[in-house]
Design a protein around this motif. Structure first.
Motif, short mmCIF file in Angstrom:
data_model
loop_
_atom_site.label_atom_id
_atom_site.label_comp_id
_atom_site.label_asym_id
_atom_site.label_seq_id
_atom_site.Cartn_x
_atom_site.Cartn_y
_atom_site.Cartn_z
N MET A 1 0.85 -1.20 0.00
CA MET A 1 0.00 0.00 0.00
C MET A 1 0.89 1.26 0.00
O MET A 1 1.83 1.35 0.77
CB MET A 1 -0.87 -0.04 1.25
CG MET A 1 -1.75 1.18 1.37
SD MET A 1 -3.45 0.74 1.54
CE MET A 1 -4.11 2.32 1.98
N LEU A 2 0.56 2.19 -0.84
CA LEU A 2 1.35 3.41 -0.95
C LEU A 2 1.02 4.37 0.18
O LEU A 2 -0.11 4.42 0.67
CB LEU A 2 1.07 4.09 -2.30
CG LEU A 2 1.56 3.34 -3.54
CD1 LEU A 2 1.03 3.98 -4.80
CD2 LEU A 2 3.07 3.27 -3.56
N SER A 3 2.01 5.14 0.59
CA SER A 3 1.80 6.14 1.64
C SER A 3 0.92 7.27 1.13
O SER A 3 0.80 7.48 -0.09
CB SER A 3 3.16 6.70 2.08
OG SER A 3 3.79 7.30 0.97
N LYS A 4 0.33 8.02 2.06
CA LYS A 4 -0.52 9.15 1.66
C LYS A 4 0.32 10.33 1.19
O LYS A 4 -0.13 11.14 0.41
CB LYS A 4 -1.40 9.58 2.83
CG LYS A 4 -2.49 8.58 3.12
CD LYS A 4 -3.47 9.14 4.12
CE LYS A 4 -4.61 8.14 4.28
NZ LYS A 4 -5.28 8.24 5.56
N LYS A 5 1.54 10.42 1.70
CA LYS A 5 2.42 11.55 1.33
C LYS A 5 3.53 11.06 0.41
O LYS A 5 3.91 9.88 0.45
CB LYS A 5 3.06 12.14 2.59
CG LYS A 5 2.05 12.54 3.63
CD LYS A 5 1.67 13.98 3.50
CE LYS A 5 0.80 14.40 4.66
NZ LYS A 5 0.39 15.79 4.53
N VAL A 6 4.03 11.99 -0.35
CA VAL A 6 5.12 11.66 -1.26
C VAL A 6 6.00 12.91 -1.44
O VAL A 6 5.53 14.03 -1.32
CB VAL A 6 4.57 11.17 -2.63
CG1 VAL A 6 3.87 12.28 -3.38
CG2 VAL A 6 5.65 10.51 -3.47
N ALA A 7 7.28 12.69 -1.68
CA ALA A 7 8.19 13.81 -1.92
C ALA A 7 8.12 14.24 -3.37
O ALA A 7 8.07 13.41 -4.28
CB ALA A 7 9.62 13.39 -1.58
N ARG A 8 8.10 15.57 -3.56
CA ARG A 8 8.18 16.10 -4.92
C ARG A 8 9.40 17.00 -5.01
O ARG A 8 9.68 17.77 -4.10
CB ARG A 8 6.92 16.91 -5.28
CG ARG A 8 5.75 16.04 -5.48
CD ARG A 8 4.64 16.68 -6.30
NE ARG A 8 3.55 15.73 -6.43
CZ ARG A 8 3.50 14.78 -7.36
NH1 ARG A 8 4.45 14.69 -8.27
NH2 ARG A 8 2.50 13.94 -7.40
N PHE A 9 10.11 16.90 -6.08
CA PHE A 9 11.38 17.61 -6.24
C PHE A 9 11.24 18.69 -7.30
O PHE A 9 10.76 18.43 -8.40
CB PHE A 9 12.48 16.62 -6.68
CG PHE A 9 12.90 15.68 -5.59
CD1 PHE A 9 12.03 14.73 -5.09
CD2 PHE A 9 14.18 15.76 -5.06
CE1 PHE A 9 12.42 13.86 -4.08
CE2 PHE A 9 14.58 14.89 -4.05
CZ PHE A 9 13.70 13.94 -3.57
N GLU A 10 11.66 19.90 -6.94
CA GLU A 10 11.70 20.99 -7.91
C GLU A 10 13.09 20.95 -8.54
O GLU A 10 14.07 21.45 -7.98
CB GLU A 10 11.46 22.33 -7.20
CG GLU A 10 11.45 23.52 -8.12
CD GLU A 10 10.50 23.34 -9.30
OE1 GLU A 10 11.00 23.30 -10.44
OE2 GLU A 10 9.28 23.24 -9.09
N GLN A 11 13.17 20.29 -9.67
CA GLN A 11 14.48 19.97 -10.22
C GLN A 11 15.26 21.19 -10.70
O GLN A 11 16.49 21.16 -10.74
CB GLN A 11 14.30 18.94 -11.35
CG GLN A 11 14.01 17.58 -10.74
CD GLN A 11 13.12 16.68 -11.58
OE1 GLN A 11 12.57 17.09 -12.59
NE2 GLN A 11 12.98 15.45 -11.16
N SER A 12 14.57 22.25 -11.01
CA SER A 12 15.28 23.43 -11.53
C SER A 12 16.19 24.07 -10.49
O SER A 12 17.12 24.79 -10.85
CB SER A 12 14.28 24.46 -12.06
OG SER A 12 13.45 24.90 -11.01
N VAL A 13 15.93 23.84 -9.20
CA VAL A 13 16.78 24.43 -8.17
C VAL A 13 17.63 23.39 -7.45
O VAL A 13 18.29 23.69 -6.47
CB VAL A 13 15.96 25.24 -7.13
CG1 VAL A 13 15.43 26.51 -7.76
CG2 VAL A 13 14.84 24.43 -6.54
N CYS A 14 17.64 22.17 -7.94
CA CYS A 14 18.45 21.11 -7.33
C CYS A 14 19.92 21.30 -7.68
O CYS A 14 20.28 21.53 -8.83
CB CYS A 14 17.97 19.75 -7.84
SG CYS A 14 19.00 18.39 -7.26
N ALA A 15 20.77 21.21 -6.65
CA ALA A 15 22.21 21.36 -6.84
C ALA A 15 22.90 20.03 -7.07
O ALA A 15 24.13 19.98 -7.19
CB ALA A 15 22.80 22.05 -5.62
N ALA A 16 22.13 18.95 -7.12
CA ALA A 16 22.68 17.60 -7.33
C ALA A 16 23.76 17.26 -6.31
O ALA A 16 24.74 16.59 -6.63
CB ALA A 16 23.21 17.45 -8.76
N CYS A 17 23.56 17.72 -5.07
CA CYS A 17 24.58 17.49 -4.03
C CYS A 17 24.55 16.06 -3.50
O CYS A 17 25.52 15.60 -2.90
CB CYS A 17 24.36 18.47 -2.88
SG CYS A 17 22.86 18.15 -1.94
#
Ligand code: SF4
Ligand code: SF4
Length: 70
Positions: A1-17
């Motif tokens: 069963m999938l969780s109710k919450k999920v992470a979303r990533f704003e890739q345009s500001v990701c520094a790929a750290c």
């Protein structure tokens, strides 16, 4: 069963750290082509650890939408 919450990533500001990759307990995040982080939504449990550690604030934990379950 999938969780109710999920992470979303704003890739345009990701520094790929890679901090979110190391922090994720589910190994749900990967750096795509060395440029930005992307989440495997079906593996994410929405715990928010990635969002807390991200230095650029590009991760938001939000309600999982129906299309994530497809
Ligand atoms: S919310 Fe938790 S499970 Fe989902 S990508 Fe972030 S650290 Fe991983
Ligand atoms: S911690 Fe934030 S800036 Fe670093 S790779 Fe993850 S999403 Fe990108």
């Amino acid at each position: 069963m999938l969780s109710k919450k999920v992470a979303r990533f704003e890739q345009s500001v990701c520094a790929a750290c890679g901090a979110c990759v190391k922090e994720c307990p589910r190994s749900a995040v990967a750096i795509f082509k060395g440029c930005y982080a992307a989440v495997a939504a079906e593996q994410c449990v929405g715990c928010g650890k990635c969002a807390k550690i991200c230095p650029t604030g590009c991760i938001v934990i939000e309600e999982r939408r129906n299309e994530d379950e497809n």
